[in-house]
Design an enzyme around this catalytic site. Structure first.
Site, short mmCIF file in Angstrom:
data_model
loop_
_atom_site.label_atom_id
_atom_site.label_comp_id
_atom_site.label_asym_id
_atom_site.label_seq_id
_atom_site.Cartn_x
_atom_site.Cartn_y
_atom_site.Cartn_z
N ASP A 142 0.82 -1.21 0.00
CA ASP A 142 0.00 0.00 0.00
C ASP A 142 0.86 1.26 0.00
OD1 ASP A 142 -2.64 1.34 0.42
OD2 ASP A 142 -1.70 1.96 2.29
N GLU A 153 0.98 -0.39 -5.10
CA GLU A 153 0.04 0.71 -5.31
C GLU A 153 0.89 1.97 -5.40
OE1 GLU A 153 -3.62 3.25 -3.39
OE2 GLU A 153 -1.94 2.56 -2.21
#
Length: 743
Positions: A422, A475
């Site tokens: 993330d 990401e």
């Protein structure tokens, strides 16, 4: 120190022969009794006396009496309460093992003396952690079931270099900070073996900071935790989980022929809930979610973060227990059973993993030993302003070892097939979310976080080396070059990267009224300019259905019929587009509303035929992906794609060919993104012969108007769009069609 015998004080040999020695021992014992910093192993446990005797001192505040017994329970010596509250002393006449019999107000406890055992942690492991070794963290730290000789127990170990004192507190000692001070080791590590502690016991560390504050901290390397909002760590099971997925693990081959990758993104706590609106446990999720994913044909489940997190409203993106599955769904073994069941069903499992930041909850990593430890001391480096969280200090080897150990724990211990990392962009840039003057340049004066870059490369290198075939998906929302390039070529080494640009452009296009789309046609086509620069995943994720936007269906323009048609056309365009696929739960059946993490998806919508049609379409898209090599073998290769129609902005039509680099049948995808059907629409194709319409989002099966191409079409020998042949097509309104060349 003296022992009381018949009311008279007599000095023992273990106390030393000088008044300074007696005073020093007394001071140490008094400090321990007060919960203050002191060397417990210097004065507690067995100490040699003359003629083979031993003096034993035990700190047990609140005990009424104590004795020394042999392993069979025979009394060896009665212990006397000393002048220092909570300290008991006794003399053993001979060498040999002993246990403590402690009389508490409510029970009698028989247990070995933890201060009779030598250190159990190999110093080389601690040096490896200090050098950044994640596997050493896994082997050394946390609550580990070990045997000292034939005595079972738990070794607690933690890193707290700024601490004056660390003690273990928990169910096994009444949460008394005085009872079990730990042994200090090199490098700021602390350890203590506690005999007979069993799985399920709750515990924390009582950390005495340099300024004297006592901080109650959860174990950073806890493998199990209490159910939030409770915050204690839990001693995990000692038994190894019995895996049954050997065939799956053996076939996880990175060198295999490219395979379809279609990911169903799931928030485990809200996919479906029980009758009391509580999250399902892992066995129930396995029973309900796995067959559903099988039915729809997804290859993988991606779980939003299930690493333990105090605040459910963070969706798991503010974790504090990076080694523990959240207790919201049950035990760690329950999670292992879920993964095992997924693998038996032919479904991979990817974990959303957060190494970019952590929250500042008092029981967590923030100021863990009273000073900046896991985070930077300077808020210009250590504070994430966008999320009001703390940023890991990637320049500290012990911190990167902690993070690496977490990643390896999930992959090795839980057999996970991938990590989606993330907020990578926030890691890569020192000025992320900061104004001028609010950040610290790197050593070269630049904005790149060189330490984070080194960490990400190390993460990907170790995973690729130790667990080949495991995915690492970034990401990353900027144009950082080489996210999926090889580390040897200067890249970060991820296997995949989310294509955020494609998502923003195409979703923005689809949200427009069809009458406006002609002026924004490039939003559909621009993604192909860079589609092969990285190994992309096309994400329609949770982030696109929150904060008042509504579900994907609700974001489409027009009346209900057009909304459904738009979304069907969009999803089919996405499945045909180069790049792997990710779809957040609920989109597959057309959820109207925002995703709500506190309640189930709106499953009642499947009572409606159009919602069932949407769900059937997603299943058919995955089936087409699996059986059509042209849709996946060339997903990351420029020779797997050719434009046929890229410039028909006036009609909002685009068409392209997907090729199988191994020579299989090509596939033509055509999207008409206006409500106006087109008849006799010519599209160039690379192969002569019959082409069969294998999917049409306007089919009545999906809730469409059932306009199409009646099965098979023959090419015409007329060159067009750079191809030698052409097809004469009927393009249904707001629809995408697939046609495949027949042999």
């Amino acid at each position: 120190m003296s022992e009381r015998q018949g009311g008279q004080e007599q000095r023992t040999e273990a106390d030393g022969m000088t008044t300074e020695g007696i005073s020093e021992t007394s001071q140490t014992l008094q400090a321990l009794a007060n919960g203050l910093p002191a060397d417990a192993f210097a004065v507690l446990g067995p100490k040699p006396l003359a003629e083979g005797r031993r003096q034993v001192r035990v700190l047990a505040p609140g005990a009424e009496a104590m004795g020394l017994i042999d392993p069979r329970g025979k009394l060896l010596a009665r212990m006397q309460a000393s002048a220092i509250d909570g300290v008991f002393e006794g003399i053993l006449a001979a060498d040999g093992p002993y246990r403590l019999r402690i009389v508490w107000p409510d029970r009698v406890q028989e247990v070995e003396d933890p201060y009779a055992f030598a250190a159990t942690l190999d110093e080389s492991l601690l040096l490896q952690i200090a050098a950044g070794d994640g596997q050493a963290v896994r082997r050394a730290l946390g609550a580990q079931h070990v045997h000292c000789g034939d005595v079972p127990g738990v070794r607690f170990a933690v890193w707290a270099p700024h601490a004056q004192r660390v003690a273990v507190v928990g169910d096994f000692n009444g949460w008394d900070v005085r009872r079990h001070p730990m042994r200090q080791r090199i490098g700021g590590f602390w350890e203590l073996f506690l005999p007979r502690v069993e799985a399920g016991a709750r515990y924390k560390y009582a950390v005495t900071a340099a300024d004297g504050r006592v901080l109650l901290k959860a174990d950073p390397v806890a493998r199990q935790t209490e159910l939030p909002p409770a915050t204690a760590s839990v001693v995990p099971s000692a038994a190894a989980f019995a895996w049954t997925d050997a065939a799956w693990m053996a076939n996880r081959d990175p060198g295999a022929v490219p395979a379809p990758l279609s990911i169903y993104e799931v928030h485990a706590a809200s996919w479906r809930r029980d009758g009391h609106n509580q999250p399902l446990d892992w066995p129930t999720l396995a029973e309900q979610l796995i067959p559903y994913v099988q039915q729809l044909g997804f290859t993988h489940i991606e779980l939003l973060p299930i690493t333990e997190h105090p605040f459910g409203g963070s969706w798991g993106y503010q974790p504090l227990g990076l080694y523990a599955p959240t207790a919201r769904h049950g035990s760690p073994d329950g999670f292992a059973q879920f993964v095992d069941a997924c693998h038996r069903a032919g479904i991979g499992v990817i974990l959303d993993w957060v190494s970019a930041h952590f929250p500042d909850d008092a029981h967590g990593l923030a100021q863990f030993d009273g000073a900046a430890l896991y985070e930077h001391a300077d808020p210009r480096e250590g504070m994430h302003r966008d999320w009001n969280t703390l940023i890991y200090n990637y320049g500290r080897p012990e911190v990167t070892a902690y993070l690496l150990g977490s990643a390896l724990e999930w992959i090795e211990h839980y057999h996970l097939d991938g990590l989606r990392v993330d907020a990578v962009a926030s890691m890569l840039y020192r000025d992320y979310g900061r104004a001028e003057g609010e950040w610290v340049p790197n050593a070269h004066g630049g904005r790149e976080n060189l330490e984070a870059v080194a960490f990400l490369r190390q993460l990907n290198r170790e995973i690729a080396t130790q667990f080949p075939g495991v995915l690492t998906i970034a990401e990353e929302s900027t144009a950082w070059p080489g996210v999926t390039a090889a580390i040897s070529d200067g890249g970060l080494g991820f296997t995949h990267k989310w294509n955020m640009g494609w998502m923003h452009d195409t979703l923005g296009y689809m949200q427009r009224d069809p009458a406006e789309r002609a002026q924004h046609h490039s939003q559909l086509t621009f993604g192909l300019v860079y589609a092969f620069d990285e190994r992309f995943v096309l994400p329609l994720s949770h982030d696109e259905v929150v904060h008042g936007t509504g579900g994907l269906l609700g974001q489409m323009p027009g009346d209900d019929w057009r909304r459904f048609a738009n979304l069907r056309a969009y999803l089919a365009l996405m499945w045909a587009h180069p790049g792997d696929k990710l779809l957040f739960m609920g989109a597959e059946f057309g959820q109207w509303a925002d995703w709500n993490h506190d309640q189930s998806l709106d499953w009642h919508l499947l009572d409606g035929a159009r919602h069932r049609g949407m769900q059937q379409l997603v299943g058919d898209l995955n089936a087409a992906l699996r059986r059509t090599p042209a849709l996946y073998r060339g997903s990351h290769r420029a020779d797997g794609f050719d434009w046929s129609v890229a410039d028909d902005a006036r009609n909002s039509v685009l068409a392209f060919v997907r090729h199988d680099p191994a020579g299989g049948a090509p596939l033509l995808a055509v999207s008409n993104l206006t409500p106006q059907p087109h008849h006799d629409y010519h599209v160039g194709v690379p192969r002569a012969g019959l082409w069969r319409e294998i999917l049409n989002t306007d089919s009545a099966h999906y809730g469409g108007s059932n306009l199409g191409n009646s099965g098979r079409l023959a090419t015409e020998p007329v060159g067009m769009h750079g191809h030698a042949q052409r097809l004469r097509l009927t393009l249904p309104p707001l629809a995408t069609i697939y046609l495949q060349a027949e042999k």
